[in-house]
Enzyme design. Structure first.
Site, mmCIF file in Angstrom:
data_model
loop_
_atom_site.group_PDB
_atom_site.id
_atom_site.type_symbol
_atom_site.label_atom_id
_atom_site.label_comp_id
_atom_site.label_asym_id
_atom_site.label_seq_id
_atom_site.Cartn_x
_atom_site.Cartn_y
_atom_site.Cartn_z
ATOM 1 N N GLY A 11 0.824 -1.206 0.000
ATOM 2 C CA GLY A 11 0.000 0.000 0.000
ATOM 3 C C GLY A 11 0.864 1.265 0.000
ATOM 4 N N ASP A 32 0.137 -8.924 1.924
ATOM 5 C CA ASP A 32 -0.884 -8.006 1.409
ATOM 6 C C ASP A 32 -1.893 -8.861 0.649
ATOM 7 O OD1 ASP A 32 -0.584 -4.617 0.721
ATOM 8 O OD2 ASP A 32 -2.260 -5.789 -0.055
ATOM 9 N N PHE A 82 0.279 -2.208 8.759
ATOM 10 C CA PHE A 82 -0.429 -1.178 7.992
ATOM 11 C C PHE A 82 -1.779 -1.670 7.491
ATOM 12 C CE2 PHE A 82 4.077 -0.051 7.173
ATOM 13 C CZ PHE A 82 4.059 1.281 7.527
ATOM 14 N N SER A 126 -3.936 7.005 13.968
ATOM 15 C CA SER A 126 -4.275 8.218 13.222
ATOM 16 C C SER A 126 -4.600 9.358 14.167
ATOM 17 C CB SER A 126 -5.495 7.911 12.355
ATOM 18 O OG SER A 126 -6.038 9.089 11.839
ATOM 19 N N TYR A 151 -14.474 3.814 11.020
ATOM 20 C CA TYR A 151 -13.034 3.754 10.736
ATOM 21 C C TYR A 151 -12.242 4.328 11.907
ATOM 22 C CZ TYR A 151 -8.429 5.140 9.118
ATOM 23 O OH TYR A 151 -7.068 5.325 9.036
ATOM 24 N N LYS A 155 -9.402 2.598 14.987
ATOM 25 C CA LYS A 155 -8.070 3.025 15.434
ATOM 26 C C LYS A 155 -8.044 3.146 16.965
ATOM 27 C CE LYS A 155 -6.276 2.984 11.403
ATOM 28 N NZ LYS A 155 -5.438 1.829 11.050
ATOM 29 N N TYR A 179 -0.583 9.066 12.777
ATOM 30 C CA TYR A 179 -0.226 9.889 11.614
ATOM 31 C C TYR A 179 -1.158 11.067 11.503
ATOM 32 C CZ TYR A 179 1.196 5.139 10.071
ATOM 33 O OH TYR A 179 1.683 3.864 9.987
ATOM 34 N N LEU A 202 -7.255 14.797 -0.211
ATOM 35 C CA LEU A 202 -7.081 16.049 -0.954
ATOM 36 C C LEU A 202 -5.990 15.978 -2.026
ATOM 37 C CD1 LEU A 202 -7.672 19.109 -1.282
ATOM 38 C CD2 LEU A 202 -6.030 19.529 0.563
ATOM 39 N N ARG A 233 -4.796 21.251 8.125
ATOM 40 C CA ARG A 233 -4.268 19.925 8.455
ATOM 41 C C ARG A 233 -2.740 19.987 8.446
ATOM 42 N NH1 ARG A 233 -8.732 19.725 9.366
ATOM 43 N NH2 ARG A 233 -10.401 18.363 8.647
#
Ligand SMILES: NC(=O)c1ccc[n+]([C@@H]2O[C@H](COP(=O)([O-])OP(=O)(O)OC[C@H]3O[C@@H](n4cnc5c(N)ncnc54)[C@H](O)[C@@H]3O)[C@@H](O)[C@H]2O)c1
Length: 342
Positions: A11, A32, A82, A126, A151, A155, A179, A202, A233
């Site tokens: 990824g 993966d 990940f 996150s 989602y 986390k 992150y 974005l 951000r």
């Protein structure tokens, strides 16, 4: 050198981390299921490092396959996890898919790691765990707010599961890396972000609009209480982010961690507005971006950027690349992908 399992290693962030791990001499095994990536990414990694990592196409939701993998690779010293589903909007419509893929797989992995003599575990978390933080920049001790989506909840729950497990599994040490907004691509243009369908983030939306694949970018709201009215951000170059994983892993492998479970923010410490990101793109690409301001989007926090002190001081890591570097690499990557598809 130690053998490291990278789940989701084909990824976006995983592939860049595999490159940095190989550059530091680690032997990498990738798992993966190709649900959001393609096997061709292996060629990109190999072209950069000169080493083809071992790759096993396994769906981590298949518990027996995870067990079988660890029987065959019982010399794994660390795991960077990940693999997950990451589309916030989709998670609202398909919560069980997200709980199964993001939580079920984590549990299966931790069960296998508990059987090893010693294991280091790095988890992709996150900044969504903070929601709209009360204070900026956001430190690791800021309260975790109620998740806005399934989602985001995966986390939060994921962090709790790891923390609980570390309390009892003496062989296990873990770091959750929170992150902020990973962007950009490897400067070689051999690997980068490859969104399937319409990009949710974005920067790929900007580059796809720049290259003519999308007609127009919608900027969601310009009436937020920020200097130019658009959301803010903390955009971190994926290569800087990837390097942080190697540093965090080494902290655990070399027993430099202060407790069995730790969290670190990974960001630049600087907030950029949506309009500033567009300006950066226009500056580095020389292209004029077609965008329009539309209404606010539900669930968007106004501003989020990291306090990087803990990561800087305790990990001894800091970002080296700028937003312009990230936008230029993302743009070059977009051009490379499109010219390959022509
Ligand atoms: N990209 C971001 O903006 C961001 C921000 C914060 C956190 N994260 C987290 O970082 C991690 C990596 O994100 P990314 O942007 O590289 O995502 P990505 O979708 O590019 O990479 C995830 C990889 O995991 C694989 N995968 C998914 N489910 C799997 C399964 N059951 N078994 C095996 N492989 C599976 C996918 O095929 C994909 O290659 C995720 O956990 C994500 O939630 C990402």
């Amino acid at each position: 050198m130690d053998k490291i399992l990278v789940t989701g290693g084909l990824g976006f962030i995983g592939s860049h981390t595999v490159v940095e791990l190989q550059n530091e001499g680690y032997e990498v095994v990738i798992i993966d299921d190709l649900s959001n990536s393609s096997e061709g990414v292996l060629d990109g990694i190999t072209a950069i490092t000169g080493i083809k990592p071992i790759f096993e196409q396994i769906d981590l939701k298949e518990k027996s396959l995870v067990e079988d993998f660890f029987k065959r690779h019982n010399d794994i010293k660390g795991v960077i996890h990940f693999a997950a589903s990451k589309a916030v909007g989709e998670s609202v419509h398909k919560p069980l898919l997200y709980y199964e893929n993001n939580i079920g797989t984590l549990v299966y992995l931790l069960k296998e790691l508990s059987k090893l003599p010693e294991a280091a575990f790095i988890f992709s978390s996150s900044c969504t765990v903070y929601g709209q933080a009360d204070e900026l920049p956001i430190t690791e001790s800021a309260p975790v707010k109620k998740a806005e989506s399934p989602y985001g909840n995966t986390k939060q729950i994921g962090e709790e599961i790891i923390q609980d497990t570390c309390k009892v599994a003496e062989n296990l040490k873990a770091i959750a890396l929170r992150y902020f907004n990973p962007v950009g691509a490897h400067p070689s243009c051999k690997i980068g972000e490859l969104p399937i369908g319409v990009p949710q983030n974005l920067v790929p939306f900007i580059t796809q609009t720049g290259i003519g694949l999308r007609e127009q970018l919608s900027v969601f709201g310009d009436d937020y209480p920020t200097p130019d009215g658009t959301c803010i951000r903390d955009y971190i170059h994926v290569v800087d982010l990837a390097k942080a994983h190697v540093v965090a892993l080494e902290r655990l492998l070399k027993h430099k961690n202060k407790s069995a479970y730790e969290t670190f923010n990974l960001g630049t410490g600087t907030g950029s507005s949506v309009l500033e990101v567009i300006e950066s793109f226009e500056r580095v690409s020389g292209e004029k971006l077609n965008y329009k301001i539309v209404g606010r989007r539900e669930g968007d926090v106004i501003a989020a950027y990291a306090d990087t002190k803990k990561a800087n001081e305790e990990l001894g890591w800091k970002t080296e690349l700028s937003l312009d570097d990230a936008m230029l690499s993302a743009w070059k990557w977009e051009q490379a992908v499109r010219s390959e598809n022509e």
